[in-house]
Design a protein around this motif. Structure first.
Motif, PDB file in Angstrom:
ATOM      1  N   LEU A  12       0.817  -1.063  -0.161  1.00 28.12           N
ATOM      2  CA  LEU A  12      -0.130  -0.028   0.054  1.00 28.12           C
ATOM      3  C   LEU A  12       0.722   1.354  -0.147  1.00 28.12           C
ATOM      4  O   LEU A  12       0.304   2.339   0.211  1.00 28.12           O
ATOM      5  N   THR A  13       2.195   1.078  -0.243  1.00 29.13           N
ATOM      6  CA  THR A  13       3.059   2.137  -0.253  1.00 29.13           C
ATOM      7  C   THR A  13       2.593   3.519  -0.728  1.00 29.13           C
ATOM      8  O   THR A  13       2.655   4.677  -0.379  1.00 29.13           O
ATOM      9  N   LYS A  14       1.935   3.179  -2.065  1.00 30.00           N
ATOM     10  CA  LYS A  14       1.857   4.335  -2.937  1.00 30.00           C
ATOM     11  C   LYS A  14       0.563   5.175  -2.259  1.00 30.00           C
ATOM     12  O   LYS A  14       0.597   6.530  -2.100  1.00 30.00           O
ATOM     13  N   THR A  15      -0.294   4.659  -1.762  1.00 31.88           N
ATOM     14  CA  THR A  15      -1.434   5.088  -1.113  1.00 31.88           C
ATOM     15  C   THR A  15      -0.993   5.969   0.239  1.00 31.88           C
ATOM     16  O   THR A  15      -1.411   6.904   0.453  1.00 31.88           O
ATOM     17  N   VAL A  16      -0.095   5.109   0.958  1.00 34.62           N
ATOM     18  CA  VAL A  16       0.258   5.635   2.229  1.00 34.62           C
ATOM     19  C   VAL A  16       1.238   7.117   1.990  1.00 34.62           C
ATOM     20  O   VAL A  16       1.143   7.949   2.542  1.00 34.62           O
ATOM     21  N   ALA A  21       2.157  12.724   2.070  1.00 33.43           N
ATOM     22  CA  ALA A  21       2.680  13.927   1.520  1.00 33.43           C
ATOM     23  C   ALA A  21       1.540  14.938   1.598  1.00 33.43           C
ATOM     24  O   ALA A  21       2.070  16.269   1.831  1.00 33.43           O
ATOM     25  N   LYS A  22       0.294  14.679   1.306  1.00 35.61           N
ATOM     26  CA  LYS A  22      -0.797  15.778   1.309  1.00 35.61           C
ATOM     27  C   LYS A  22      -0.915  16.424   2.678  1.00 35.61           C
ATOM     28  O   LYS A  22      -1.482  17.399   2.884  1.00 35.61           O
ATOM     29  N   THR A  23      -0.695  15.213   3.788  1.00 33.80           N
ATOM     30  CA  THR A  23      -0.916  15.950   5.261  1.00 33.80           C
ATOM     31  C   THR A  23       0.653  16.191   6.013  1.00 33.80           C
ATOM     32  O   THR A  23       0.568  16.543   7.000  1.00 33.80           O
ATOM     33  N   GLU A  42      -8.746  16.221   2.663  1.00 25.30           N
ATOM     34  CA  GLU A  42      -8.612  16.004   1.080  1.00 25.30           C
ATOM     35  C   GLU A  42      -7.693  14.852   0.740  1.00 25.30           C
ATOM     36  O   GLU A  42      -8.021  14.137  -0.233  1.00 25.30           O
ATOM     37  N   ALA A  43      -6.638  14.521   1.572  1.00 26.05           N
ATOM     38  CA  ALA A  43      -5.909  13.499   1.436  1.00 26.05           C
ATOM     39  C   ALA A  43      -6.985  12.062   1.454  1.00 26.05           C
ATOM     40  O   ALA A  43      -6.621  11.039   0.429  1.00 26.05           O
ATOM     41  N   LEU A  44      -7.912  11.900   2.384  1.00 30.19           N
ATOM     42  CA  LEU A  44      -8.724  10.628   2.040  1.00 30.19           C
ATOM     43  C   LEU A  44      -9.543  10.647   1.027  1.00 30.19           C
ATOM     44  O   LEU A  44      -9.720   9.704   0.374  1.00 30.19           O
ATOM     45  N   TYR A  45     -10.116  11.896   0.468  1.00 28.32           N
ATOM     46  CA  TYR A  45     -11.011  11.977  -0.505  1.00 28.32           C
ATOM     47  C   TYR A  45     -10.090  11.371  -1.865  1.00 28.32           C
ATOM     48  O   TYR A  45     -10.475  10.675  -2.693  1.00 28.32           O
ATOM     49  N   THR A  46      -8.785  12.002  -1.644  1.00 26.34           N
ATOM     50  CA  THR A  46      -8.021  11.899  -2.903  1.00 26.34           C
ATOM     51  C   THR A  46      -7.550  10.222  -2.983  1.00 26.34           C
ATOM     52  O   THR A  46      -7.485   9.610  -4.115  1.00 26.34           O
ATOM     53  N   ALA A  47      -7.512   9.747  -1.894  1.00 24.41           N
ATOM     54  CA  ALA A  47      -6.986   8.277  -1.816  1.00 24.41           C
ATOM     55  C   ALA A  47      -8.585   7.270  -1.930  1.00 24.41           C
ATOM     56  O   ALA A  47      -8.312   6.082  -1.797  1.00 24.41           O
TER      57      ALA A  47
END
Ligand code: GTP
Ligand code: MG
Length: 322
Positions: A12-16, A21-23, A42-47
């Motif tokens: 899950l590296t890319k998601t994490v 990065a966003k936070t 925003e990070a959770l929406y984007t993910a």
């Protein structure tokens, strides 16, 4: 246990990394404030966690923050993981793999090859979702668990589909039942079941052709595969799994509903979570469908298929290492 968690984390590296990065590394120890709450949202929406889940996570963190203005990012992560555990309750599909009897030990009742039917798993889904790769990986996993497995190449539609599966099964030394391109896929399934039964195999995994859920003739072909297997054993195929590409997010939900109507899904496999920064989509898929997730695909190697674990997923997403 630790290595399983590490697999999830690495997969899950890319998601994490996208969330971090966003936070600005919120879960690493920063304090919560209005700005970091906005970034997290925003990070959770984007993910691709979806509106409902994102709102639930944010609401619970905000409540804790109102109570404790010194709330740290890591505490927020703990709250987020708890929400995911709650939302995903019931999402873990568990494949019942019987313990292998020791050759010297007492015989397990009902385990005689002469009387036992193979347990059948059908992999279905749209084109390119990962059915063939998952079929091979799962056969490999079961074999490593001491189980005997036959794989049926029921994608007789796409040229080279049989060869693709054969190259996996040759490499992994797994038995394959196949016919030629254009053959009747239900007949291949029937023959494969007979072969599995005759050889006393524990499992039969059926790889099917990719199909659009909107094509009714192709959906009818699936129903035929099921009917033909039922002639051999009314309980077969015991498992009817939809393989969904985890990077496609909400698109999978409509497809899954149609597949469910015509084939009665019993499980999901969510693939390609390693290739996407939108690994939250799995949560929305489960929330909508409430069909258990048996495995997730975290890469292209034979051992990159992992049993889905809510705990490992929740901890990996929120960077909770310990
Ligand atoms: N990174 C990654 N790639 C995957 C995963 N699962 C499948 N793939 C890749 O996705 C592509 C399609 O996989 P297949 O297994 O051929 O998909 P399929 O559903 O059988 O495709 P059709 O038979 O054409 O419908 C291949 O390149 C696989 O290597 C996964 O978990 N992670
Ligand atoms: Mg395929």
């Amino acid at each position: 246990m630790f290595s399983l968690f590490k697999k999830f984390k690495d997969g899950l590296t890319k998601t994490v990394a996208a969330i971090a990065a966003k936070t600005h590394g919120l879960f690493g120890g920063r304090k919560i404030d209005a700005a970091s709450l906005g970034e997290l949202e925003e990070a959770l929406y984007t993910a691709d966690f979806g509106v409902e889940t994102t709102v639930e996570i944010l609401e619970e963190i905000k409540t804790a923050y109102r109570r404790d203005p010194e709330l740290k990012g890591q505490q927020a992560a703990t709250i987020g993981a708890a929400v995911l555990r709650r939302v995903l309750a019931g999402a873990e599909g568990k494949l019942d793999v019987p313990a292998v009897a020791s050759p010297d030990g007492p015989r397990i009742e009902g385990a005689s090859p002469a009387v036992r039917n193979p347990t059948v798993i059908c992999m279905i889904g749209v084109n390119g979702s990962g059915k063939t790769t998952t079929t091979a990986k799962l056969a490999y996993k079961l074999k490593n668990d001491g189980q005997s497995v036959i794989v049926a190449a029921c994608d007789t539609f796409r040229a080279a589909a049989v060869e693709q599966l054969r190259s996996w099964t040759d490499r992994l030394k797994i038995e394959l039942v196949a016919s030629h391109t254009g053959a009747d896929s239900a007949a291949v399934a029937f023959d494969a079941w007979q072969a599995a039964k005759a050889r006393g195999q524990d499992w039969l995994i059926v790889d099917t052709a990719g199909r659009l859920h909107t094509k009714s003739n192709l959906m009818e072909e699936l129903a035929k595969i099921r009917r033909v297997l039922q002639k051999n054993d009314p309980a077969a195929p015991q498992h009817r799994w939809l393989v969904v590409d985890g990077s496609l997010g909400a698109n999978s939900i409509e497809q899954a509903k149609v597949f469910h109507q015509s084939f009665g899904l019993t499980g999901l496999v969510v693939t390609k979570l390693d290739g996407t920064s939108r690994g939250g989509a799995l949560v929305g898929i489960y929330r909508q469908l409430k069909i258990p997730i048996y495995f997730i695909g975290l890469g292209e190697q034979p051992d990159d298929l992992q049993p889905f674990s809510i705990e490992n997923y929740a901890r990996a997403v929120f960077g909770l290492d310990t």
